[in-house]
Write a protein that holds these residues in place. Structure first.
Motif, PDB file in Angstrom:
ATOM      1  N   ARG A 177       3.748  -0.804 -11.242  1.00  5.23           N
ATOM      2  CA  ARG A 177       4.257  -0.089 -10.075  1.00  5.23           C
ATOM      3  C   ARG A 177       5.094   1.111 -10.474  1.00  5.23           C
ATOM      4  O   ARG A 177       6.001   0.983 -11.283  1.00  5.23           O
TER       5      ARG A 177
ATOM      6  N   ASP B 215      -3.141   2.340  -8.296  1.00  4.40           N
ATOM      7  CA  ASP B 215      -3.473   1.691  -7.030  1.00  4.40           C
ATOM      8  C   ASP B 215      -4.288   0.422  -7.279  1.00  4.40           C
ATOM      9  O   ASP B 215      -5.317   0.459  -7.960  1.00  4.40           O
ATOM     10  N   GLY B 216      -3.792  -0.691  -6.760  1.00  3.59           N
ATOM     11  CA  GLY B 216      -4.482  -1.967  -6.908  1.00  3.59           C
ATOM     12  C   GLY B 216      -4.245  -2.665  -8.236  1.00  3.59           C
ATOM     13  O   GLY B 216      -4.811  -3.721  -8.492  1.00  3.59           O
ATOM     14  N   LYS B 217      -3.407  -2.099  -9.084  1.00  3.92           N
ATOM     15  CA  LYS B 217      -3.107  -2.694 -10.392  1.00  3.92           C
ATOM     16  C   LYS B 217      -1.691  -3.272 -10.358  1.00  3.92           C
ATOM     17  O   LYS B 217      -0.897  -2.955  -9.478  1.00  3.92           O
TER      18      LYS B 217
ATOM     19  N   HIS C  73       0.706   7.171  -9.296  1.00  3.34           N
ATOM     20  CA  HIS C  73       0.527   6.247  -8.170  1.00  3.34           C
ATOM     21  C   HIS C  73      -0.956   6.020  -7.887  1.00  3.34           C
ATOM     22  O   HIS C  73      -1.396   4.876  -7.699  1.00  3.34           O
ATOM     23  N   SER C  74      -1.727   7.089  -7.864  1.00  4.64           N
ATOM     24  CA  SER C  74      -3.175   6.962  -7.615  1.00  4.64           C
ATOM     25  C   SER C  74      -3.854   6.139  -8.699  1.00  4.64           C
ATOM     26  O   SER C  74      -4.703   5.292  -8.412  1.00  4.64           O
TER      27      SER C  74
END
Length: 193
Positions: free
Chosen positions: A64, A59-61, A55-56
């Motif tokens: 999912r 992030d922003g990519k 998840h980290s």
């Protein structure tokens, strides 16, 4: 020992949606497999550590991550959802094609699937689901062995998984199809206990 079958009938996603929530099933080629009771604590700790790092990294990519229970419908072609005969709930999936996502989960192969092995599901994950994920076109499939401290990695090449790579849970390991995700195994193990 394999997972218990619901019965000897065949089902579709339309049937699956009518079943009560208190017993979970996976549907593979129309066969309903009862999911085992809640996994052991160490299974959950491994899953949360891996999912947290994924998840980290994402992030922003556009890709999912999702953790179980999360329905992944794997149609054989362009059949309507109600006619799909395979619905699984992998421990962790990453989906990069947002067109595959809807309110019910994912329709089509995720890019990366992780199963954290439990004694009651290991054979199912190693044999039945590996064959299913290969057929469906999952680009990378990880089987994490929390007791043995190894991860078995299958990567799709020319439509087949081929021989797996097996790594000890030491140092770091990047996801081949998503190199921005690098799992720090020492951090995972340090936080599992």
């Amino acid at each position: 020992m394999g997972l218990a079958l619901r019965d000897d009938q065949t089902y579709t996603y339309a049937d699956y949606l009518t079943w009560p929530d208190d017993v979970r099933y996976e549907l593979i080629d129309g066969v309903a497999y009862a999911m085992s009771p809640a996994p052991l604590r160490v299974h959950q700790e491994f899953l949360l550590q891996i999912a947290g790092q994924a998840h980290s990294a994402l992030d922003g990519k556009p890709c999912r991550p999702f953790i179980a229970p999360f329905d992944v419908r794997l149609p054989r072609g362009d059949e309507a959802d109600r006619d799909v005969d395979t619905v699984v709930q992998p421990d962790l999936v990453v989906v990069c094609d947002r067109a595959k996502l809807d309110e019910r989960g994912c329709r089509g192969a995720p890019d990366w699937v992780v199963e954290v092995l439990s004694p009651s599901t290991a054979g199912h994950d190693l044999i039945i689901k590996r064959q299913l994920y290969e057929r469906a076109g999952v680009r990378e499939y990880w089987l994490v062995h929390p007791v043995d401290h190894v991860v078995t990695v299958y990567r799709l090449q020319d439509g087949a998984f081929g021989a797996p790579d097996i790594h000890e849970l030491k140092e770091t390991l990047a996801v081949g199809v998503l190199p921005e995700i690098v799992i720090d195994w020492e951090r995972v193990l340090r936080n599992v206990g």
